[in-house]
Design a protein around this motif. Structure first.
Motif: not given
Length: 98
Positions: A39-68
């Motif tokens: 898996x590749x992990x990087x800092x992203x300025x915003x989610x990409x189209x189709x990404x699942x967004x996981x947010x917890x206490x201001x921390x955001x994780x963007x997951x591309x659909x297959x990875x989600x």
């Protein structure tokens, strides 16, 4: 859905707190290139189209659909070593195994 430990939340918030990044910045996790199992992990300025967004206490994780789908029942943790290097780990939420 992917869950985050309190350590992961703290590390993600710290990493994305750079004032040069947009406020909606987060960590993006996607499958490796060429069909690899990594898996590749990087800092992203915003989610990409189709990404699942996981947010917890201001921390955001963007997951591309297959990875989600792959990380659906997993927990993301983070540890910082004495040198300040960060290591993210995944564990099965149902068993606690890495």
């Amino acid at each position: 859905m992917l869950t985050l430990t309190s350590d992961a939340v703290q590390v993600i918030r710290t990493v994305t707190a750079d004032p040069q990044l947009p406020p909606e910045s987060g960590i993006r996790i996607q499958a490796g290139l060429n069909g690899s199992d990594t898996l590749q992990l990087s800092v992203a300025p915003a989610p990409e189209a189709g990404d699942q967004v996981v947010e917890d206490q201001g921390a955001r994780v963007y997951l591309e659909p297959t990875t989600a789908a792959m990380l659906d029942e997993m927990t993301l943790d983070a540890k910082v070593d004495p040198k300040g290097d960060v290591a993210f780990t995944l564990a099965d939420s149902t068993t606690g195994e890495s």
